[in-house]
Design a protein around this motif. Structure first.
Motif, short mmCIF file in Angstrom:
data_model
loop_
_atom_site.label_atom_id
_atom_site.label_comp_id
_atom_site.label_asym_id
_atom_site.label_seq_id
_atom_site.Cartn_x
_atom_site.Cartn_y
_atom_site.Cartn_z
N LEU A 29 32.66 52.91 90.59
CA LEU A 29 33.39 52.02 89.70
C LEU A 29 33.24 52.52 88.28
CD1 LEU A 29 31.78 48.67 90.88
CD2 LEU A 29 33.76 49.80 91.87
N GLN A 30 34.27 52.34 87.48
CA GLN A 30 34.16 52.66 86.07
C GLN A 30 34.95 51.65 85.27
OE1 GLN A 30 35.53 56.59 84.90
NE2 GLN A 30 33.80 56.75 83.50
N GLY A 31 34.38 51.19 84.17
CA GLY A 31 35.04 50.23 83.31
C GLY A 31 34.14 49.85 82.16
N THR A 32 34.54 48.85 81.42
CA THR A 32 33.69 48.36 80.34
C THR A 32 32.44 47.73 80.94
OG1 THR A 32 34.63 46.14 80.26
CG2 THR A 32 35.74 47.85 78.92
N ASP A 33 31.45 47.53 80.10
CA ASP A 33 30.21 46.91 80.58
C ASP A 33 30.49 45.58 81.27
OD1 ASP A 33 29.25 49.04 79.09
OD2 ASP A 33 27.81 47.84 77.96
N ASP A 34 31.25 44.73 80.61
CA ASP A 34 31.53 43.40 81.17
C ASP A 34 32.31 43.48 82.47
OD1 ASP A 34 30.19 42.14 79.10
OD2 ASP A 34 32.02 41.76 77.93
N GLU A 35 33.27 44.39 82.56
CA GLU A 35 34.08 44.53 83.78
C GLU A 35 33.23 44.99 84.96
OE1 GLU A 35 38.25 45.83 81.56
OE2 GLU A 35 36.87 47.37 82.29
N VAL A 36 32.38 45.98 84.72
CA VAL A 36 31.54 46.50 85.82
C VAL A 36 30.55 45.44 86.29
CG1 VAL A 36 29.78 48.21 86.43
CG2 VAL A 36 31.83 48.92 85.18
N TRP A 37 29.85 44.80 85.35
CA TRP A 37 28.88 43.78 85.75
C TRP A 37 29.56 42.61 86.47
CZ3 TRP A 37 24.23 45.28 86.26
CH2 TRP A 37 23.64 46.16 85.36
N ALA A 38 30.72 42.20 85.99
CA ALA A 38 31.45 41.09 86.64
C ALA A 38 31.90 41.50 88.04
CB ALA A 38 32.65 40.67 85.79
N GLY A 39 32.39 42.73 88.18
CA GLY A 39 32.83 43.21 89.49
C GLY A 39 31.68 43.28 90.49
N LEU A 40 30.53 43.79 90.05
CA LEU A 40 29.36 43.87 90.93
C LEU A 40 28.87 42.48 91.33
CD1 LEU A 40 27.40 46.75 89.17
CD2 LEU A 40 28.57 46.86 91.39
N ARG A 41 28.85 41.58 90.37
CA ARG A 41 28.39 40.21 90.66
C ARG A 41 29.32 39.53 91.66
NH1 ARG A 41 24.87 36.23 88.46
NH2 ARG A 41 25.13 34.49 89.86
N ASP A 42 30.62 39.66 91.45
CA ASP A 42 31.61 39.06 92.34
C ASP A 42 31.52 39.68 93.73
OD1 ASP A 42 33.68 37.29 92.96
OD2 ASP A 42 35.25 38.62 92.20
N LEU A 43 31.37 41.00 93.79
CA LEU A 43 31.22 41.70 95.06
C LEU A 43 30.03 41.15 95.85
CD1 LEU A 43 31.74 44.17 96.98
CD2 LEU A 43 30.22 45.45 95.49
N PHE A 44 28.89 41.06 95.20
CA PHE A 44 27.69 40.57 95.89
C PHE A 44 27.82 39.11 96.30
CE2 PHE A 44 23.37 38.95 96.23
CZ PHE A 44 22.83 39.86 97.11
N ASP A 45 28.32 38.29 95.40
CA ASP A 45 28.45 36.85 95.71
C ASP A 45 29.40 36.60 96.88
OD1 ASP A 45 26.70 36.22 93.69
OD2 ASP A 45 28.24 35.53 92.28
N ARG A 46 30.55 37.26 96.88
CA ARG A 46 31.53 37.03 97.95
C ARG A 46 31.07 37.61 99.29
NH1 ARG A 46 37.67 37.11 95.67
NH2 ARG A 46 37.26 36.03 93.72
N ALA A 47 30.49 38.81 99.25
CA ALA A 47 29.98 39.39 100.49
C ALA A 47 28.82 38.57 101.03
CB ALA A 47 29.55 40.84 100.26
N GLY A 48 27.95 38.12 100.13
CA GLY A 48 26.81 37.31 100.54
C GLY A 48 27.19 35.95 101.08
#
Length: 78
Positions: free
Chosen positions: A43-62
């Motif tokens: 993944l590549q993006g701004t700090d906020d975009e990457v952190w938000a994407g990772l958080r959403d990924l983990f929350d939804r998969a979890g």
């Protein structure tokens, strides 16, 4: 700009492929550049975009199943 390499490992399931595919769909909802590989996604993006994407990924998969997620994050242009 951040770059992250993420691997998601669904646990105790026979439905791992579906959980991973759903996770990729989740990432596509974020404004990130993505490169899907056989064992990880970059993944590549701004700090906020990457952190938000990772958080959403983990929350939804979890929410679907127990998961392990391994992430390497870099602030250099890799």
């Amino acid at each position: 700009m951040l770059t992250a390499e993420v691997s998601l490992y669904p646990q105790k399931t026979t439905n791992a492929s579906q959980i991973i595919n759903n996770s990729l769909d989740t990432l596509r909802q974020h404004d990130l550049q993505t490169q899907v590989g056989s064992m990880s996604t970059r993944l590549q993006g701004t700090d906020d975009e990457v952190w938000a994407g990772l958080r959403d990924l983990f929350d939804r998969a979890g929410a679907q199943n127990e998961v392990n997620m391994v992430v390497t994050i870099s602030n250099s242009a890799v």
